[in-house]
Enzyme design. Structure first.
Site, PDB file in Angstrom:
ATOM      1  N   CYS A  10     -23.775  25.756  -0.732  1.00  0.00           N
ATOM      2  CA  CYS A  10     -23.054  25.151   0.368  1.00  0.00           C
ATOM      3  C   CYS A  10     -23.159  25.902   1.823  1.00  0.00           C
ATOM      4  CB  CYS A  10     -21.788  24.620   0.244  1.00  0.00           C
ATOM      5  SG  CYS A  10     -21.619  23.614  -1.473  1.00  0.00           S
ATOM      6  N   GLY A  44     -25.729  11.388  -8.567  1.00  0.00           N
ATOM      7  CA  GLY A  44     -24.975  12.328  -9.589  1.00  0.00           C
ATOM      8  C   GLY A  44     -25.706  13.605  -9.861  1.00  0.00           C
ATOM      9  N   ARG A  46      -8.785   7.223  -7.970  1.00  0.00           N
ATOM     10  CA  ARG A  46      -9.122   7.561  -9.162  1.00  0.00           C
ATOM     11  C   ARG A  46      -9.302   9.305  -9.406  1.00  0.00           C
ATOM     12  NH1 ARG A  46     -14.892   7.895  -9.791  1.00  0.00           N
ATOM     13  NH2 ARG A  46     -15.806   7.052  -8.154  1.00  0.00           N
ATOM     14  N   CYS A  58     -11.969  15.057  -2.913  1.00  0.00           N
ATOM     15  CA  CYS A  58     -13.387  15.551  -3.175  1.00  0.00           C
ATOM     16  C   CYS A  58     -14.196  15.014  -1.925  1.00  0.00           C
ATOM     17  CB  CYS A  58     -13.844  14.685  -4.321  1.00  0.00           C
ATOM     18  SG  CYS A  58     -12.918  15.146  -5.821  1.00  0.00           S
ATOM     19  N   CYS A  59     -14.886  15.992  -1.456  1.00  0.00           N
ATOM     20  CA  CYS A  59     -15.663  15.482  -0.196  1.00  0.00           C
ATOM     21  C   CYS A  59     -16.675  14.562  -0.404  1.00  0.00           C
ATOM     22  CB  CYS A  59     -16.354  16.756   0.641  1.00  0.00           C
ATOM     23  SG  CYS A  59     -17.628  17.737  -0.456  1.00  0.00           S
TER      24      CYS A  59
END
Lengths: 382, 108
Positions: free
Chosen positions: A80, A120, A192, A203-204
């Site tokens: 990142c 994913g 969720r 969460c980004c």
């Protein structure tokens, strides 16, 4: 005395989901905007540093569209912190006297993965990694930091959620943000569960986008001054007497940055902080020195880091709302700080911002407390 | 899949332990390292539960044991896991589809 290194141009695409664009078109758009903004000619560029996690030859494939060859083009990957590491290398080259004007670009597109239904892949650790085989995911790492923080310091789910509420409120003011919708604490906590206690809106997202900067130390350069730029890699770690993942590397990088330019974190008007997950922003408050260890939940609840507060964090909406194109995030944070220090951040301008900091955190490698952390201190130009 | 508890390498000269095993002791540089079994209990540093789209979930815990931090898949769904609690580490109880105990670290 050497001339200061200044950000003389900045460019940023909109962030979002762009199925019909490739990464080169995003990179080229940001690069052209940054060059036009600088007032310099493409031929003034001595070298180009491209942040690219997974796109081979992004720098060359972009520069060919600008008609620029021959000069050194360097492609950089650091998770990142990819394009903030490109920025780190670019300013080093200027500091070393090797160049006078350099380009820094970061660009990312998830369109190929979306087409192949492989989204994913990016949230899992590398499949060769033993931690992945044991069931750990990247949200899982941050979730465990959050569980520990809640148990050790009494941080509440509501305080975690407030980070997302704040950053989405800020993102409403940013026309280039990916998600422009207000969220309540209840909205965040009822979304969720991704990895307990982190819910979806903590969460980004995965984002397509690009950012570019032109740095120069020419005597006629005008713009924010790069006062310090620090890069650290996590210690080979895991020993039982250590704290949570990633906290030490941010603290070490921050301490070095403050010492180098003689500023206190409390004097920083505007931060861009790595909020890939809500808990990431909270532990960064502590590692940066904005509050004592354990007090971060109170800081966000007291609105110290909201627009209008003492130390505004992620006025742009941050990774949670503006979005997180992995290879572009570091450069995008630096573009946002540049906008703030030039007084050109529009509706999310921090009034009178003089001192700004971008902190990027890249993770994670098994057995290492964070892959890479960069901290860059910029001061408004004359 | 049956996996034994990881063995750590203990330095004969300075007593430091390291995992994974390295050629030299990271503390004193000695090459005299002997394998040692980790204790089968540890203290939970942190933990999380990760749900899956099909309604199932899996749990993992970070566990401190003899100065080494272990990443432990929690196989027993009825086990209560909280920060600071002691848990028994039995790598044979690893849930299906996941691989045993992963450990990193150094200690003296």
């Amino acid at each position: 005395m050497t001339s200061p290194i200044r950000v003389v141009g900045a460019g940023l695409t909109s962030f979002g989901r762009f199925d019909d664009r490739d990464v080169v078109s995003l990179a080229a758009e940001a690069t052209i905007e940054a060059l036009q903004d600088s007032g310099l000619q493409p031929s003034d560029v001595d070298a180009a540093y491209f942040g690219s996690a997974g796109d081979f030859g992004l720098g060359q494939r972009t520069m060919v569209h600008l008609g620029l060859g021959g000069l050194p083009i360097i492609n950089v990957e650091n998770a990142c912190a990819t394009s903030s590491t490109a920025f780190y290398l670019a300013q080093l080259a200027l500091r070393a006297g090797e160049h006078q004007t350099v380009l820094v670009v970061g660009a990312h597109s998830y369109a190929p993965q979306r087409r192949q239904n492989r989204l994913g892949d990016t949230t899992a650790l590398a499949q060769v990694d033993r931690d992945f085989a044991a069931g750990l995911t990247l949200p899982g790492i941050y979730a465990m930091v959050a569980q520990r923080h809640m148990a050790e310091h009494g941080t509440t789910p509501e305080q975690l959620a407030l980070v997302s509420v704040k950053n989405h409120e800020h993102g409403l003011l940013n026309p280039k943000a990916q998600y422009r919708s207000a969220l309540s604490v209840e909205d965040v906590l009822s979304s969720r569960v991704i990895a307990d206690p982190l819910t979806l809106y903590q969460c980004c997202p995965r984002t397509d986008g690009a950012a570019a900067l032109v740095l120069s130390n020419r005597p006629d350069a005008r713009g924010p001054d790069v006062r310090a730029c620090v890069l650290r890699t996590g210690a080979v770690a895991g020993a039982a007497d250590e704290g949570s993942w990633g906290a030490d590397i941010v603290a070490a990088a921050a301490a070095e940055a403050w010492e180098r330019c003689g500023v206190s974190p409390l004097d920083v008007d505007v931060f861009e902080v790595h909020d890939a997950f809500t808990i990431g922003e909270l532990v960064s408050y502590e590692s940066l020195g904005l509050c004592k260890p354990g007090d971060a939940g109170g800081l966000v609840a007291d609105r110290v880091t909201w627009l209008g507060g003492r130390n505004v964090v992620n006025a742009s909406g941050g990774l949670l709302s503006r979005g997180h194109p992995v290879s572009a995030t570091g450069a995008a944070m630096l573009v946002e700080i540049t906008k703030q220090l030039r007084g050109r951040a529009g509706d999310y301008q921090v009034a009178g911002a003089r001192l700004g900091v971008a902190e990027t955190m890249g993770g994670g490698t098994a057995g290492m407390s964070g892959n890479a952390c960069t901290i860059t201190v910029l001061m408004a130009g004359q | 899949m049956t996996v034994g508890l990881p063995t750590v390498a203990r330095c004969v000269l300075c007593g430091g332990v390291t995992l994974p095993r390295k050629v030299f002791c990271p503390t004193c540089g000695s090459t005299e390292l002997v394998d040692e079994q980790l204790p089968a209990t540890g203290e939970v540093f942190s933990h999380t539960t990760i749900p899956h789209p099909d309604g199932t979930h899996h749990r993992i815990a970070l566990v401190n044991s003899a100065g080494i931090r272990l990443l432990v898949p929690v196989g027993d769904d009825s086990a209560e896991v909280t920060v600071g609690c002691l848990i028994h580490i039995d790598a044979r109880a690893t849930p299906p589809g996941y691989q045993g105990v992963v450990a990193h670290g150094e200690a003296r």
